[in-house]
Design an enzyme around this catalytic site. Structure first.
Site, PDB file in Angstrom:
ATOM      1  N   TYR A  29      -9.099   5.166   7.863  1.00 27.70           N
ATOM      2  CA  TYR A  29      -9.243   5.523   9.278  1.00 27.70           C
ATOM      3  C   TYR A  29     -10.298   6.622   9.352  1.00 27.70           C
ATOM      4  CZ  TYR A  29      -4.837   3.045  10.239  1.00 27.70           C
ATOM      5  OH  TYR A  29      -3.844   2.084  10.369  1.00 27.70           O
ATOM      6  N   PRO A  78      -3.906   0.277  18.950  1.00 27.75           N
ATOM      7  CA  PRO A  78      -3.681  -0.243  17.595  1.00 27.75           C
ATOM      8  C   PRO A  78      -3.782   0.790  16.471  1.00 27.75           C
ATOM      9  CG  PRO A  78      -5.822  -0.934  18.423  1.00 27.75           C
ATOM     10  CD  PRO A  78      -5.124  -0.263  19.569  1.00 27.75           C
ATOM     11  N   TYR A  89       3.892   6.777   9.966  1.00 27.51           N
ATOM     12  CA  TYR A  89       3.094   5.592   9.605  1.00 27.51           C
ATOM     13  C   TYR A  89       3.977   4.508   8.978  1.00 27.51           C
ATOM     14  CZ  TYR A  89      -0.990   2.852   8.481  1.00 27.51           C
ATOM     15  OH  TYR A  89      -1.923   1.844   8.446  1.00 27.51           O
ATOM     16  N   HIS A 121       0.844  -1.197   0.000  1.00 33.53           N
ATOM     17  CA  HIS A 121       0.000   0.000   0.000  1.00 33.53           C
ATOM     18  C   HIS A 121       0.878   1.245   0.000  1.00 33.53           C
ATOM     19  CE1 HIS A 121      -3.988  -1.828   1.678  1.00 33.53           C
ATOM     20  NE2 HIS A 121      -3.544  -2.442   0.604  1.00 33.53           N
ATOM     21  N   LYS A 170       1.338  -0.127  15.154  1.00 31.76           N
ATOM     22  CA  LYS A 170       2.755  -0.135  15.501  1.00 31.76           C
ATOM     23  C   LYS A 170       3.200  -1.341  16.338  1.00 31.76           C
ATOM     24  CE  LYS A 170       4.114   3.496  13.431  1.00 31.76           C
ATOM     25  NZ  LYS A 170       4.253   2.970  12.081  1.00 31.76           N
TER      26      LYS A 170
HETATM   27  C1  PHB Z   1      -5.754  -4.612  11.088  1.00 32.33           C
HETATM   28  O1  PHB Z   1      -5.816  -4.872   9.888  1.00 32.33           O
HETATM   29  O2  PHB Z   1      -6.086  -5.442  11.946  1.00 32.33           O
HETATM   30  C2  PHB Z   1      -5.289  -3.261  11.506  1.00 32.33           C
HETATM   31  C3  PHB Z   1      -4.797  -2.399  10.543  1.00 32.33           C
HETATM   32  C4  PHB Z   1      -4.359  -1.142  10.902  1.00 32.33           C
HETATM   33  C5  PHB Z   1      -4.434  -0.745  12.223  1.00 32.33           C
HETATM   34  C6  PHB Z   1      -4.906  -1.615  13.193  1.00 32.33           C
HETATM   35  C7  PHB Z   1      -5.335  -2.885  12.832  1.00 32.33           C
HETATM   36  O3  PHB Z   1      -4.031   0.508  12.562  1.00 32.33           O
END
Ligand code: PHB
Ligand code: APR
Length: 395
Positions: free
Chosen positions: A204, A296, A388, A75, A300
């Site tokens: 997000y 989460p 990120y 990505h 990280k």
């Molecule tokens: C996930 O795919 O489980 C996931 C992806 C990004 C995040 C947290 C969890 O920031």
């Protein structure tokens, strides 16, 4: 009592322990992993799967990167959704060509377990009553029971890779530890489903009803989250209720495009920021979730475990191959510099995107202003993007 000997005793066969074991093995350093659970249990834990380039490089260095490169999704951007619209942050453009790889932790763990088995390295699953001894001396050891028999494993070093609830950190005298902790007043309700992801990249979302995240494991398997109350029980959330709530938080076009299906996993996770300092006590080294937890948002956790393992494998390689103690002496400090920056980013990203109970109208306005600034300022986008994709390990 059966006696054994190795160079590095590793507690825990999560990603941190398995990756460390593989890197040490490739450098000719003997190691044994003691894991409380069985292999199937370890493989069934569903966790995030966003890999920073540093983690990808480390998996390559461990010789386990082939399937990740074949099946992982690269990505080059992420999306932020707020005020009813999606905005893309181009990671590639803002970081001079860096990206992230989507590859489930389950798959990564499977690859590491496979490599360990292929090299016939010793992993003791269902090792019970693991106890750490004499790690403040030059002759540490780990005792455990397995198949009803008592064992002692003598070693030069112990690597505590046994997660947040493990025995390693708990074995350190409390007075020797400084603990920093923040528990957030909400959780994440996550659903895994055999449906194509709603978008090519992660979204997000900040919404008055709460945070939401659209993620994925592959082109046919999606992972979605909605912020929920800590009082919620997973049984109270039917699949339909989950999909309705997710749709309500997305912009209209994305909500319309969402393909839903039966959940194949559904769970609620609390959010926590936690660091225990230092990360070394004599011959005992903590790595990964044993030493720190991030919320989460920002994905990280796994990447921090990987960077700890980068420093720790180098410290042991310096010691055994170069006869230098420098890596060992600097381990804790080197890790913590990077850990705290990832803690800061994860806390900031969480604060920016979640609805906090009791927050006032002004807090929502301030979040909206910051999000607007973020997606329209090159400087702000660069700050998000470089964090990120992960800060460097070597400065
Ligand atoms: C996930 O795919 O489980 C996931 C992806 C990004 C995040 C947290 C969890 O920031
Ligand atoms: N004895 C032996 N093994 C133990 C003990 C114990 N007393 N306590 C815990 N373990 C094992 C757990 O069963 C688990 O398999 O240690 C392992 C720790 O693995 P993780 O919790 O996955 O921690 P870590 O390897 O640091 O991974 C860090 O990956 O799992 C994610 O959320 C985690 O993203 C974070 C990253």
């Amino acid at each position: 009592m059966a006696e054994h000997r190795t160079q590095v005793a590793i507690i825990g066969a999560g990603p941190a322990g398995l990756l460390l074991g593989q890197l040490l093995h490739r450098a000719g350093i003997a190691n044994v992993i003691l894991e409380r659970q069985d292999g199937a249990y370890v493989l069934n834990r569903i966790r995030a799967g966003v890999l920073e380039p540093i983690t990808v490089d480390l998996l390559d260095a461990a010789g386990v990167g082939q399937r990740m490169h074949r099946e992982g999704l690269v990505h080059t951007g992420i999306e932020l959704c707020f005020g009813g619209a999606r905005h893309r942050i181009d990671l590639h453009q803002s970081t001079g060509g860096k990206d992230v790889t989507i590859y489930g932790q389950t798959e990564l763990t499977r690859d590491l377990m496979g490599a360990r088995a292929a090299a016939s390295l010793s992993t003791i699953y269902q090792a019970h009553d693991v106890a750490l001894h004499d790690f403040d001396s030059a002759t540490p050891s780990v005792s455990y029971t397995h198949d009803g028999q008592q064992h002692v494993l003598r070693c030069d070093f112990i690597a505590g890779c046994d997660g947040f609830h493990g025995v390693s950190r708990a074995s350190v005298p409390q007075a020797a530890l400084s603990v920093y902790e923040k528990v957030y007043p909400f959780g994440w309700l996550g659903v895994l489903s055999e449906t194509p992801p709603v978008a090519h990249e992660l979204i997000y979302t900040n919404h008055a009803r709460g945070f939401a995240l659209c993620s994925m494991r592959s082109n046919t398997r999606s992972r979605y989250y909605v912020q929920c109350s800590l009082q919620d029980k997973v049984e109270q959330w039917s699949d339909d209720a989950f999909w309705d709530e997710l749709r309500a938080r997305l912009d209209p076009a994305t909500a319309e495009a969402l393909i839903t299906g039966p959940s194949i996993e559904k769970s609620i996770a609390p959010l926590r920021s936690f660091v225990a300092e230092p990360m070394r006590f004599g011959q005992l080294f903590l790595a990964g979730d044993a030493a720190h937890i991030v919320p989460p948002t920002g994905a990280k956790g796994l990447n921090l475990a990987a960077s700890d393992v980068h420093y720790l494998s180098r410290a042991f390689i310096d010691y055994y191959l170069e006869k230098s103690n420098a890596g060992i002496r600097h381990y804790s400090e080197a890790c913590l510099r990077r850990v705290w920056k990832a803690e800061r980013f994860s806390w900031w990203f969480t604060s920016l995107t979640h609805h906090f109970p009791g927050q006032g109208a002004i807090d929502a306005k301030l979040q909206a202003a910051e999000l607007d600034y973020l997606v329209h300022s090159d400087a702000a986008r660069s700050v998000v993007a470089e964090n990120y994709v992960g800060l460097p390990v070597d400065d």
